[in-house]
Write an enzyme that holds these catalytic residues in place. Structure first.
Site, PDB file in Angstrom:
ATOM      1  N   SER A 292       0.844  -1.188   0.000  1.00  0.00           N
ATOM      2  CA  SER A 292       0.000   0.000   0.000  1.00  0.00           C
ATOM      3  C   SER A 292       0.879   1.238   0.000  1.00  0.00           C
ATOM      4  O   SER A 292       2.041   1.200   0.426  1.00  0.00           O
ATOM      5  CB  SER A 292      -0.896  -0.006   1.244  1.00  0.00           C
TER       6      SER A 292
ATOM      7  N   TYR B 121      -1.471  -1.049  10.464  1.00  0.00           N
ATOM      8  CA  TYR B 121      -1.602  -1.405   9.046  1.00  0.00           C
ATOM      9  C   TYR B 121      -0.360  -0.956   8.280  1.00  0.00           C
ATOM     10  O   TYR B 121       0.219  -1.722   7.493  1.00  0.00           O
ATOM     11  CB  TYR B 121      -2.861  -0.740   8.487  1.00  0.00           C
TER      12      TYR B 121
END
Length: 289
Positions: free
Chosen positions: A142, A155
């Site tokens: 990401s 995350y």
């Protein structure tokens, strides 16, 4: 691997989010698929939809966080399709909230799903790929792994870990016929996290599309790219600022409203957490898997 027609792939997180989009892109290229995720019912629907492309698709329910479950996935994939040349580590979860509001169980689940699972599954498949001298591992990270955001720190840690793991593993595999790539989408419209929240991304970062992410995966395999960032925003400028001094990029993101965007979403999630049962929150956590 320029020609991927007729090859076999495992796609984790294949039941929802980006998983079915990536799987369809592979199927259109003539790749046979093993779709893996927790939900058997949703996997079966996706597999049926992909049958129109004339390739074989097998649905295998799996718990990406459980080592024994991963071993069974690899065994069944080999029984059903034979050799597996492509692995797409796509399964992932995220819950935006203050770090101190995350329970220890949530932290463990995020780490096990996003980081530990891909590492273990890749370790199980690599010996078979190396024996044949052919294979490619694509791991979905990401833009958050490039620069951590507040209220999404755990995350970000897992996604940053995937980037550096891919970098190291790729060099180990040099010259073997097997390689590894990492794809880093920014905010994704329609299928991404904030699409689930019915939000638009901040203007600073912009949004990419699921199809562009899927095309990046195919490109990574065919052209053996180490890292691809899929985002319409000024990524090169952002990376340059981060390289010069991390505080510069932090200030830009703060002033542009990106961090405020996360803060507001965290506040909404925490308010919902106070009202919802644990079971309802479990489904909320499962953004991509």
């Amino acid at each position: 691997m320029k020609n991927i027609k007729g090859l076999n792939a495992i796609v984790t997180g294949g039941s929802r989010g980006l998983g079915p989009i990536i799987a369809e892109a592979l199927a259109k290229e003539g790749v046979n698929l093993v779709l893996a995720a927790r939900s058997k019912e949703e996997l079966t629907i996706v597999a049926k939809d992909l049958s129109v492309h004339g390739t074989r698709t097998v649905a295998v329910p799996v718990d990406i966080t459980d080592a024994d479950s991963l071993k069974k996935l690899v065994e069944q994939a080999h029984r059903e399709l034979g050799s597996i040349e492509i692995l797409i580590n796509n399964a992932g979860i995220e819950w935006v909230c203050s770090y101190i509001k995350l329970s220890l169980e949530y932290i463990r689940r995020i780490i096990d799903t996003n980081l530990r699972g891909p590492l273990l599954l890749t370790r199980l498949l690599l010996p078979h790929m190396l024996e044949r001298g052919k294979g490619h591992v694509v791991t979905m990270s990401s833009l958050g792994g490039q620069k951590g955001s507040p209220y999404s720190a755990t995350y970000a840690a897992t996604k940053a870990g995937l980037i550096e793991w891919t970098s190291g593993l790729r060099e180990e595999l040099r010259g073997t016929g097997v390689s590894a790539s990492v794809v880093c989408p920014g905010f994704v419209s329609e299928k991404g996290m904030f699409a689930v929240y019915n939000k638009r991304a901040p203007a600073m970062t912009g949004e990419t599309t699921p199809d562009k992410v899927a095309k990046a995966v195919i490109h990574a395999i065919r052209e053996d790219k180490q890292e691809i960032i899929v985002n319409p925003g000024p990524v090169l400028i952002m990376k340059l600022c981060e390289a010069i001094h991390p505080a510069i990029m932090t200030t830009i993101l703060r002033l542009s409203g990106v961090y405020e965007f996360y803060r507001k979403q965290a506040a909404e999630n925490e308010a919902a957490e106070n009202e919802a049962s644990e079971g309802e929150l479990d489904s909320g956590l499962r953004i991509r898997d």
